[in-house]
Design a protein around this motif. Structure first.
Motif, PDB file in Angstrom:
ATOM      1  N   SER A   1     -35.299 -49.903   9.380  1.00 53.34           N
ATOM      2  CA  SER A   1     -35.409 -49.652  10.816  1.00 53.34           C
ATOM      3  C   SER A   1     -34.531 -48.473  11.201  1.00 53.34           C
ATOM      4  O   SER A   1     -33.518 -48.190  10.556  1.00 53.34           O
ATOM      5  N   LYS A   2     -34.951 -47.788  12.254  1.00 49.97           N
ATOM      6  CA  LYS A   2     -34.207 -46.656  12.770  1.00 49.97           C
ATOM      7  C   LYS A   2     -34.331 -46.664  14.284  1.00 49.97           C
ATOM      8  O   LYS A   2     -35.372 -47.043  14.819  1.00 49.97           O
ATOM      9  N   LYS A   3     -33.253 -46.271  14.954  1.00 53.70           N
ATOM     10  CA  LYS A   3     -33.261 -46.251  16.412  1.00 53.70           C
ATOM     11  C   LYS A   3     -33.419 -44.823  16.917  1.00 53.70           C
ATOM     12  O   LYS A   3     -32.775 -43.901  16.410  1.00 53.70           O
ATOM     13  N   PHE A   4     -34.271 -44.662  17.907  1.00 53.28           N
ATOM     14  CA  PHE A   4     -34.499 -43.374  18.538  1.00 53.28           C
ATOM     15  C   PHE A   4     -34.190 -43.497  20.022  1.00 53.28           C
ATOM     16  O   PHE A   4     -34.539 -44.493  20.651  1.00 53.28           O
ATOM     17  N   MET A   5     -33.567 -42.462  20.582  1.00 50.17           N
ATOM     18  CA  MET A   5     -33.408 -42.406  22.035  1.00 50.17           C
ATOM     19  C   MET A   5     -34.623 -41.684  22.585  1.00 50.17           C
ATOM     20  O   MET A   5     -35.007 -40.628  22.076  1.00 50.17           O
ATOM     21  N   ALA A   6     -35.225 -42.270  23.623  1.00 47.00           N
ATOM     22  CA  ALA A   6     -36.448 -41.701  24.188  1.00 47.00           C
ATOM     23  C   ALA A   6     -36.317 -41.566  25.697  1.00 47.00           C
ATOM     24  O   ALA A   6     -35.617 -42.347  26.350  1.00 47.00           O
ATOM     25  N   HIS A   7     -37.004 -40.573  26.230  1.00 38.97           N
ATOM     26  CA  HIS A   7     -36.980 -40.309  27.665  1.00 38.97           C
ATOM     27  C   HIS A   7     -37.998 -41.193  28.368  1.00 38.97           C
ATOM     28  O   HIS A   7     -39.164 -41.238  27.987  1.00 38.97           O
TER      29      HIS A   7
ATOM     30  N   LYS B   1     -45.333 -36.000  16.063  1.00 30.94           N
ATOM     31  CA  LYS B   1     -45.157 -37.314  15.442  1.00 30.94           C
ATOM     32  C   LYS B   1     -45.220 -38.389  16.515  1.00 30.94           C
ATOM     33  O   LYS B   1     -44.706 -38.208  17.625  1.00 30.94           O
ATOM     34  N   ILE B   2     -45.833 -39.513  16.181  1.00 29.13           N
ATOM     35  CA  ILE B   2     -45.943 -40.655  17.086  1.00 29.13           C
ATOM     36  C   ILE B   2     -45.398 -41.865  16.361  1.00 29.13           C
ATOM     37  O   ILE B   2     -45.706 -42.099  15.191  1.00 29.13           O
ATOM     38  N   ARG B   3     -44.550 -42.630  17.029  1.00 32.69           N
ATOM     39  CA  ARG B   3     -43.982 -43.840  16.451  1.00 32.69           C
ATOM     40  C   ARG B   3     -44.187 -44.991  17.430  1.00 32.69           C
ATOM     41  O   ARG B   3     -44.266 -44.787  18.640  1.00 32.69           O
ATOM     42  N   ARG B   4     -44.230 -46.218  16.901  1.00 32.82           N
ATOM     43  CA  ARG B   4     -44.350 -47.411  17.713  1.00 32.82           C
ATOM     44  C   ARG B   4     -43.150 -48.294  17.424  1.00 32.82           C
ATOM     45  O   ARG B   4     -42.800 -48.498  16.269  1.00 32.82           O
ATOM     46  N   GLY B   5     -42.512 -48.806  18.481  1.00 36.33           N
ATOM     47  CA  GLY B   5     -41.328 -49.618  18.281  1.00 36.33           C
ATOM     48  C   GLY B   5     -41.026 -50.502  19.470  1.00 36.33           C
ATOM     49  O   GLY B   5     -41.779 -50.559  20.441  1.00 36.33           O
ATOM     50  N   VAL B   6     -39.891 -51.181  19.390  1.00 38.64           N
ATOM     51  CA  VAL B   6     -39.471 -52.138  20.402  1.00 38.64           C
ATOM     52  C   VAL B   6     -38.255 -51.574  21.140  1.00 38.64           C
ATOM     53  O   VAL B   6     -37.331 -51.061  20.509  1.00 38.64           O
TER      54      VAL B   6
ATOM     55  N   ARG C   1     -34.898 -36.586  21.571  1.00 37.43           N
ATOM     56  CA  ARG C   1     -35.961 -35.683  21.132  1.00 37.43           C
ATOM     57  C   ARG C   1     -37.321 -36.368  21.187  1.00 37.43           C
ATOM     58  O   ARG C   1     -38.301 -35.908  20.627  1.00 37.43           O
ATOM     59  N   TRP C   2     -37.391 -37.519  21.849  1.00 32.47           N
ATOM     60  CA  TRP C   2     -38.619 -38.308  21.945  1.00 32.47           C
ATOM     61  C   TRP C   2     -38.827 -38.698  23.399  1.00 32.47           C
ATOM     62  O   TRP C   2     -37.881 -38.750  24.174  1.00 32.47           O
ATOM     63  N   ARG C   3     -40.077 -38.990  23.764  1.00 36.14           N
ATOM     64  CA  ARG C   3     -40.344 -39.528  25.095  1.00 36.14           C
ATOM     65  C   ARG C   3     -41.352 -40.662  24.976  1.00 36.14           C
ATOM     66  O   ARG C   3     -42.160 -40.701  24.040  1.00 36.14           O
TER      67      ARG C   3
ATOM     68  N   ARG D   1     -38.591 -52.041  29.732  1.00 34.90           N
ATOM     69  CA  ARG D   1     -37.611 -53.122  29.734  1.00 34.90           C
ATOM     70  C   ARG D   1     -37.353 -53.551  28.294  1.00 34.90           C
ATOM     71  O   ARG D   1     -38.172 -53.300  27.415  1.00 34.90           O
ATOM     72  N   VAL D   2     -36.245 -54.227  28.058  1.00 31.98           N
ATOM     73  CA  VAL D   2     -35.909 -54.701  26.713  1.00 31.98           C
ATOM     74  C   VAL D   2     -37.002 -55.645  26.238  1.00 31.98           C
ATOM     75  O   VAL D   2     -37.434 -56.539  26.972  1.00 31.98           O
ATOM     76  N   GLY D   3     -37.473 -55.424  25.022  1.00 34.27           N
ATOM     77  CA  GLY D   3     -38.523 -56.263  24.439  1.00 34.27           C
ATOM     78  C   GLY D   3     -39.906 -55.652  24.507  1.00 34.27           C
ATOM     79  O   GLY D   3     -40.821 -56.124  23.839  1.00 34.27           O
ATOM     80  N   ASP D   4     -40.093 -54.620  25.312  1.00 36.27           N
ATOM     81  CA  ASP D   4     -41.399 -53.970  25.403  1.00 36.27           C
ATOM     82  C   ASP D   4     -41.725 -53.272  24.092  1.00 36.27           C
ATOM     83  O   ASP D   4     -40.851 -52.689  23.449  1.00 36.27           O
ATOM     84  N   ILE D   5     -42.987 -53.317  23.718  1.00 40.98           N
ATOM     85  CA  ILE D   5     -43.463 -52.535  22.574  1.00 40.98           C
ATOM     86  C   ILE D   5     -44.034 -51.245  23.149  1.00 40.98           C
ATOM     87  O   ILE D   5     -44.927 -51.279  24.003  1.00 40.98           O
ATOM     88  N   VAL D   6     -43.474 -50.114  22.719  1.00 44.88           N
ATOM     89  CA  VAL D   6     -43.848 -48.820  23.288  1.00 44.88           C
ATOM     90  C   VAL D   6     -44.252 -47.845  22.197  1.00 44.88           C
ATOM     91  O   VAL D   6     -43.950 -48.032  21.019  1.00 44.88           O
ATOM     92  N   GLU D   7     -44.945 -46.798  22.627  1.00 42.14           N
ATOM     93  CA  GLU D   7     -45.292 -45.700  21.740  1.00 42.14           C
ATOM     94  C   GLU D   7     -44.491 -44.493  22.196  1.00 42.14           C
ATOM     95  O   GLU D   7     -44.492 -44.160  23.385  1.00 42.14           O
ATOM     96  N   ILE D   8     -43.789 -43.860  21.258  1.00 34.15           N
ATOM     97  CA  ILE D   8     -42.999 -42.671  21.592  1.00 34.15           C
ATOM     98  C   ILE D   8     -43.582 -41.470  20.866  1.00 34.15           C
ATOM     99  O   ILE D   8     -44.179 -41.603  19.794  1.00 34.15           O
ATOM    100  N   ILE D   9     -43.421 -40.311  21.470  1.00 29.20           N
ATOM    101  CA  ILE D   9     -43.976 -39.083  20.916  1.00 29.20           C
ATOM    102  C   ILE D   9     -42.862 -38.037  20.842  1.00 29.20           C
ATOM    103  O   ILE D   9     -41.993 -37.980  21.704  1.00 29.20           O
ATOM    104  N   GLU D  10     -42.908 -37.252  19.788  1.00 29.79           N
ATOM    105  CA  GLU D  10     -41.903 -36.217  19.572  1.00 29.79           C
ATOM    106  C   GLU D  10     -42.046 -35.122  20.628  1.00 29.79           C
ATOM    107  O   GLU D  10     -43.162 -34.761  21.011  1.00 29.79           O
TER     108      GLU D  10
END
Length: 89
Positions: free
Chosen positions: A43-49, A8-13, A74-76, A56-65
């Motif tokens: 909205s849901k919050k994920f902890m990512a590695h 799974k791939i998610r995009r968030g802030v 469980r995400w990076r 940094r705070v405000g960055d738009i990132v892509e996280i992967i399971e």
């Protein structure tokens, strides 16, 4: 042998980067209301590695399971898509 399971791939802030090698990413989704047929923002919050502490705070990132890295991680972070304009200078 069969190829790796599609992850799974998610995009968030990024909403928090205060931990070492970890960030909290807020992912927003739109869900259609079953009765009123209007879109509801969820909205849901994920902890990512974040191995290199680049986010940094405000960055738009892509996280992967990924496999469990700790109790709640469980995400990076796979890539940083966009940085806020104030930090680009």
């Amino acid at each position: 042998m069969e190829s790796r399971i599609r992850r799974k791939i998610r995009r968030g802030v990024v909403v928090s980067d205060r931990m070492d090698k970890s960030v909290v990413v807020k992912v927003e989704t739109l869900k259609l209301h079953p009765k009123y047929h209007k879109f509801i923002r969820r909205s849901k919050k994920f902890m990512a590695h974040d191995a290199n502490n680049e986010c940094r705070v405000g960055d738009i990132v892509e996280i992967i399971e990924t496999r469990p890295l700790s109790k709640r991680k469980r995400w990076r972070v796979s890539k940083i898509i966009e940085r806020p304009a104030s930090l680009n200078d």
